[in-house]
Write a protein that holds these residues in place. Structure first.
Motif, PDB file in Angstrom:
ATOM      1  N   LEU A 378     -64.253 -24.338 -18.971  1.00  0.00           N
ATOM      2  CA  LEU A 378     -63.123 -24.032 -19.835  1.00  0.00           C
ATOM      3  C   LEU A 378     -61.904 -24.891 -19.512  1.00  0.00           C
ATOM      4  CD1 LEU A 378     -63.361 -20.129 -19.797  1.00  0.00           C
ATOM      5  CD2 LEU A 378     -63.862 -21.622 -21.759  1.00  0.00           C
ATOM      6  N   HIS A 379     -61.785 -25.305 -18.270  1.00  0.00           N
ATOM      7  CA  HIS A 379     -60.620 -26.058 -17.844  1.00  0.00           C
ATOM      8  C   HIS A 379     -60.552 -27.442 -18.477  1.00  0.00           C
ATOM      9  CE1 HIS A 379     -58.949 -23.574 -14.354  1.00  0.00           C
ATOM     10  NE2 HIS A 379     -59.887 -22.833 -14.920  1.00  0.00           N
ATOM     11  N   LEU A 380     -61.665 -27.951 -18.991  1.00  0.00           N
ATOM     12  CA  LEU A 380     -61.629 -29.265 -19.636  1.00  0.00           C
ATOM     13  C   LEU A 380     -60.707 -29.252 -20.857  1.00  0.00           C
ATOM     14  CD1 LEU A 380     -65.403 -30.119 -19.354  1.00  0.00           C
ATOM     15  CD2 LEU A 380     -63.536 -31.348 -18.215  1.00  0.00           C
ATOM     16  N   ALA A 381     -60.670 -28.137 -21.574  1.00  0.00           N
ATOM     17  CA  ALA A 381     -59.753 -27.997 -22.700  1.00  0.00           C
ATOM     18  C   ALA A 381     -58.464 -27.294 -22.294  1.00  0.00           C
ATOM     19  CB  ALA A 381     -60.423 -27.223 -23.838  1.00  0.00           C
ATOM     20  N   TYR A 382     -58.565 -26.400 -21.340  1.00  0.00           N
ATOM     21  CA  TYR A 382     -57.429 -25.613 -20.868  1.00  0.00           C
ATOM     22  C   TYR A 382     -56.392 -26.481 -20.150  1.00  0.00           C
ATOM     23  CZ  TYR A 382     -55.263 -21.862 -17.956  1.00  0.00           C
ATOM     24  OH  TYR A 382     -54.418 -21.002 -17.313  1.00  0.00           O
ATOM     25  N   ARG A 383     -56.846 -27.557 -19.474  1.00  0.00           N
ATOM     26  CA  ARG A 383     -55.950 -28.428 -18.715  1.00  0.00           C
ATOM     27  C   ARG A 383     -56.095 -29.876 -19.204  1.00  0.00           C
ATOM     28  NH1 ARG A 383     -55.863 -28.268 -12.689  1.00  0.00           N
ATOM     29  NH2 ARG A 383     -53.645 -28.649 -13.105  1.00  0.00           N
ATOM     30  N   PRO A 384     -55.718 -30.136 -20.468  1.00  0.00           N
ATOM     31  CA  PRO A 384     -55.924 -31.483 -21.023  1.00  0.00           C
ATOM     32  C   PRO A 384     -55.128 -32.538 -20.265  1.00  0.00           C
ATOM     33  CG  PRO A 384     -54.456 -30.198 -22.424  1.00  0.00           C
ATOM     34  CD  PRO A 384     -55.014 -29.251 -21.410  1.00  0.00           C
ATOM     35  N   GLY A 385     -55.755 -33.695 -20.088  1.00  0.00           N
ATOM     36  CA  GLY A 385     -55.093 -34.813 -19.437  1.00  0.00           C
ATOM     37  C   GLY A 385     -55.129 -34.796 -17.928  1.00  0.00           C
ATOM     38  N   VAL A 386     -55.664 -33.714 -17.350  1.00  0.00           N
ATOM     39  CA  VAL A 386     -55.740 -33.600 -15.892  1.00  0.00           C
ATOM     40  C   VAL A 386     -57.084 -34.160 -15.429  1.00  0.00           C
ATOM     41  CG1 VAL A 386     -55.736 -31.996 -13.944  1.00  0.00           C
ATOM     42  CG2 VAL A 386     -54.236 -31.580 -15.906  1.00  0.00           C
ATOM     43  N   PRO A 387     -57.118 -35.006 -14.410  1.00  0.00           N
ATOM     44  CA  PRO A 387     -58.396 -35.578 -13.934  1.00  0.00           C
ATOM     45  C   PRO A 387     -59.216 -34.539 -13.174  1.00  0.00           C
ATOM     46  CG  PRO A 387     -56.588 -36.338 -12.558  1.00  0.00           C
ATOM     47  CD  PRO A 387     -55.959 -35.563 -13.674  1.00  0.00           C
ATOM     48  N   LEU A 388     -60.068 -33.839 -13.898  1.00  0.00           N
ATOM     49  CA  LEU A 388     -60.817 -32.720 -13.316  1.00  0.00           C
ATOM     50  C   LEU A 388     -62.205 -33.101 -12.819  1.00  0.00           C
ATOM     51  CD1 LEU A 388     -59.963 -29.827 -15.816  1.00  0.00           C
ATOM     52  CD2 LEU A 388     -58.995 -30.246 -13.552  1.00  0.00           C
ATOM     53  N   ILE A 389     -62.645 -34.339 -13.038  1.00  0.00           N
ATOM     54  CA  ILE A 389     -63.969 -34.754 -12.579  1.00  0.00           C
ATOM     55  C   ILE A 389     -63.865 -35.108 -11.096  1.00  0.00           C
ATOM     56  CG2 ILE A 389     -65.911 -36.300 -12.927  1.00  0.00           C
ATOM     57  CD1 ILE A 389     -65.295 -34.461 -15.316  1.00  0.00           C
ATOM     58  N   SER A 390     -64.465 -34.282 -10.265  1.00  0.00           N
ATOM     59  CA  SER A 390     -64.371 -34.472  -8.814  1.00  0.00           C
ATOM     60  C   SER A 390     -65.432 -35.429  -8.299  1.00  0.00           C
ATOM     61  CB  SER A 390     -64.496 -33.112  -8.115  1.00  0.00           C
ATOM     62  OG  SER A 390     -64.553 -33.265  -6.718  1.00  0.00           O
ATOM     63  N   GLN A 391     -66.691 -35.212  -8.710  1.00  0.00           N
ATOM     64  CA  GLN A 391     -67.790 -36.083  -8.305  1.00  0.00           C
ATOM     65  C   GLN A 391     -68.739 -36.263  -9.476  1.00  0.00           C
ATOM     66  OE1 GLN A 391     -69.587 -35.603  -4.341  1.00  0.00           O
ATOM     67  NE2 GLN A 391     -68.260 -33.828  -4.020  1.00  0.00           N
ATOM     68  N   VAL A 392     -69.395 -37.423  -9.515  1.00  0.00           N
ATOM     69  CA  VAL A 392     -70.360 -37.717 -10.552  1.00  0.00           C
ATOM     70  C   VAL A 392     -71.650 -38.189  -9.917  1.00  0.00           C
ATOM     71  CG1 VAL A 392     -70.883 -39.127 -12.593  1.00  0.00           C
ATOM     72  CG2 VAL A 392     -68.528 -38.379 -12.173  1.00  0.00           C
ATOM     73  N   LEU A 393     -72.779 -37.647 -10.355  1.00  0.00           N
ATOM     74  CA  LEU A 393     -74.091 -38.153  -9.974  1.00  0.00           C
ATOM     75  C   LEU A 393     -74.728 -38.804 -11.188  1.00  0.00           C
ATOM     76  CD1 LEU A 393     -73.683 -36.270  -7.494  1.00  0.00           C
ATOM     77  CD2 LEU A 393     -76.143 -35.824  -7.594  1.00  0.00           C
ATOM     78  N   HIS A 394     -75.223 -40.014 -11.006  1.00  0.00           N
ATOM     79  CA  HIS A 394     -75.895 -40.748 -12.068  1.00  0.00           C
ATOM     80  C   HIS A 394     -77.262 -41.150 -11.570  1.00  0.00           C
ATOM     81  CE1 HIS A 394     -76.619 -43.198 -15.485  1.00  0.00           C
ATOM     82  NE2 HIS A 394     -76.378 -44.369 -14.906  1.00  0.00           N
ATOM     83  N   ASN A 395     -78.314 -40.685 -12.277  1.00  0.00           N
ATOM     84  CA  ASN A 395     -79.686 -40.881 -11.797  1.00  0.00           C
ATOM     85  C   ASN A 395     -79.862 -40.324 -10.393  1.00  0.00           C
ATOM     86  OD1 ASN A 395     -80.847 -42.142 -14.075  1.00  0.00           O
ATOM     87  ND2 ASN A 395     -79.952 -44.098 -13.475  1.00  0.00           N
ATOM     88  N   GLY A 396     -79.170 -39.227 -10.096  1.00  0.00           N
ATOM     89  CA  GLY A 396     -79.311 -38.566  -8.810  1.00  0.00           C
ATOM     90  C   GLY A 396     -78.534 -39.187  -7.686  1.00  0.00           C
ATOM     91  N   VAL A 397     -77.787 -40.242  -7.950  1.00  0.00           N
ATOM     92  CA  VAL A 397     -77.045 -40.958  -6.923  1.00  0.00           C
ATOM     93  C   VAL A 397     -75.547 -40.716  -7.132  1.00  0.00           C
ATOM     94  CG1 VAL A 397     -76.516 -43.216  -5.931  1.00  0.00           C
ATOM     95  CG2 VAL A 397     -78.822 -42.707  -6.772  1.00  0.00           C
ATOM     96  N   PRO A 398     -74.831 -40.324  -6.074  1.00  0.00           N
ATOM     97  CA  PRO A 398     -73.382 -40.192  -6.214  1.00  0.00           C
ATOM     98  C   PRO A 398     -72.771 -41.501  -6.694  1.00  0.00           C
ATOM     99  CG  PRO A 398     -74.106 -39.142  -4.186  1.00  0.00           C
ATOM    100  CD  PRO A 398     -75.288 -39.895  -4.728  1.00  0.00           C
ATOM    101  N   ALA A 399     -72.140 -41.443  -7.869  1.00  0.00           N
ATOM    102  CA  ALA A 399     -71.572 -42.644  -8.446  1.00  0.00           C
ATOM    103  C   ALA A 399     -70.070 -42.706  -8.295  1.00  0.00           C
ATOM    104  CB  ALA A 399     -71.943 -42.715  -9.938  1.00  0.00           C
ATOM    105  N   CYS A 400     -69.424 -41.559  -8.371  1.00  0.00           N
ATOM    106  CA  CYS A 400     -67.977 -41.484  -8.228  1.00  0.00           C
ATOM    107  C   CYS A 400     -67.646 -40.240  -7.437  1.00  0.00           C
ATOM    108  CB  CYS A 400     -67.299 -41.406  -9.596  1.00  0.00           C
ATOM    109  SG  CYS A 400     -67.558 -42.840 -10.636  1.00  0.00           S
ATOM    110  N   GLN A 401     -66.892 -40.382  -6.394  1.00  0.00           N
ATOM    111  CA  GLN A 401     -66.489 -39.251  -5.587  1.00  0.00           C
ATOM    112  C   GLN A 401     -65.209 -39.619  -4.848  1.00  0.00           C
ATOM    113  OE1 GLN A 401     -70.344 -39.660  -3.308  1.00  0.00           O
ATOM    114  NE2 GLN A 401     -68.993 -39.140  -1.615  1.00  0.00           N
TER     115      GLN A 401
END
Length: 402
Positions: A378-401
């Motif tokens: 819900l926070h993706l719409a509730y807190r617009p413009g705030v960088p809420l993506i903490s970590q990303v896994l792509h193909n099972g590999v941490p891509a952004c953290q």
């Protein structure tokens, strides 16, 4: 080596009937095991298996990676002045595309590659794990082929958009340009393209030209996508349905016949993946950037039409790579609920690409996911413009953290 993500407060799976939230399939106090790039197991955290490595989600929400099914990343140049003029009251007509065509043709491969790489990395940091990339700013045989060749270095979802607009040198000979697109340009694009697209719109390509181009591309083995009904009412949506397009994109100006045509394509995705719906892909970043009316997503959803959200990232009419921003716009401006918008930005985008291995978290699916710095989607719409993506896994590999 395997990886366990545990202490998940809210796990969005997009597997309907397996948890809370209807189609979001939300599981609470969950864990997820990744192995060989895929989801190997998910379930209650207390039953989590042992693993070689572990990520503690800290009670945060985890959701599938965003699937951006409409983007134009291969370009050169800047159109900030055009944006400024629109904000001062000028009307958007699509005419600025030719400005980008000139800059793109003049750029070398490394310049174009650098732009695509920068925007792809920017999108990944914001949770986009799959992105479609179109050509369309070359509009010559050589430049369309190299645009697609460069795009294919970054994604498997590449789209030939030689029919973006008629370039200046063919302004008085549109039939000749259609012949070029259907012949030498298509042949040059085929080694690098998965899809074919046409901007079926006033000032671009009419229904007859669009049908000719899409039919030839389809016969050559490319899937069909259509830019449709962005600048006003037109034949694009119904043409897309007629040709079995995976997606018709923009859908800003729709009449009852357009809605009925889209609704008539609905089938059961899980059991019939080869005859899935023609998805209506909505691009709210374009309306934001052009001060145009937003699509009526509520009308589409109430008719049973499958809706996707995408960025339309391009230098002229939607220079954003942020799917969270598009989610927030969809909720605020297009009458979508937060759940509908998140589903459209993940599973909806996957359906627009006719994929069942992304946009969902279940055993066997690709381990593409984001961990939020928030307890709920819900926070993706509730807190617009705030960088809420903490970590990303792509193909099972941490891509952004952090």
């Amino acid at each position: 080596m395997n990886l366990l993500i545990d202490n998940i407060g809210e796990l969005v799976t997009n597997v309907a009937g397996t948890g809370e939230g209807g189609p979001l399939g939300i599981r609470r106090k969950a864990a997820l095991l990744v192995e060989d790039g895929q989801v190997a197991w998910l379930g209650p955290a207390r039953y989590a298996p042992a693993a070689d490595r572990r990520i503690d989600a800290g009670g945060a929400a985890v959701l599938p990676g965003f699937v951006d099914s409409h983007a134009h990343l291969v370009f050169a140049g800047d159109r900030a002045a055009e944006f400024n003029a629109r904000m001062a009251g000028e009307r958007y007509t699509g005419g600025g595309i030719r400005t980008t065509v000139a800059a793109t043709r003049a750029a070398d491969d490394n310049t174009l590659r650098g732009t695509v790489g920068r925007l792809r990395a920017e999108a990944l940091r914001q949770g986009t794990t799959t992105i479609e990339i179109k050509s369309g700013y070359g509009l010559s045989v050589v430049d369309e082929a190299r645009s697609l060749r460069i795009a294919a270095e970054f994604t498997t979802e590449t789209t030939f958009l030689g029919a973006h607009v008629v370039p200046a040198e063919y302004a008085d000979r549109p039939d000749d340009y259609v012949g070029l697109v259907c012949g030498p340009m298509l042949r040059a694009a085929l080694p690098y393209a998965k899809w074919i697209d046409v901007f079926c719109e006033r000032g671009a390509f009419d229904a007859d030209h669009a049908r000719a181009i899409l039919t030839v591309g389809q016969a050559a083995g490319l899937g069909v996508r259509v830019h449709a009904n962005q600048l006003g009412p037109g034949p694009g949506v119904r043409l897309g349905v007629e040709l079995g397009a995976a997606s018709v994109d923009h859908c800003t100006h729709l009449d009852d016949a357009d809605i009925e045509a889209l609704a008539s394509t609905v089938t059961t995705w899980v059991s019939e993946p080869e005859s899935s719906t023609t998805v209506a892909t909505l691009l709210p970043g374009a309306e934001f950037s052009t001060r145009s009316p937003y699509p009526d997503a509520r009308r589409l959803l109430d008719a049973g039409v499958t809706v996707a959200l995408a960025t339309d990232c391009n230098p002229g009419s939607s220079y954003t790579s942020s799917m969270p921003f598009c989610v927030a716009l969809a909720v605020r401006e297009m009458r979508m609920t937060p759940a509908e918008a998140v589903w459209a930005a993940t599973a909806g985008g996957a359906r627009a690409l006719r994929r069942d291995d992304i946009g969902v978290l279940r055993p066997g699916a690709r381990a593409d996911l984001s961990i939020l710095d928030a307890p709920s989607y819900l926070h993706l719409a509730y807190r617009p413009g705030v960088p809420l993506i903490s970590q990303v896994l792509h193909n099972g590999v941490p891509a952004c953290q952090p």
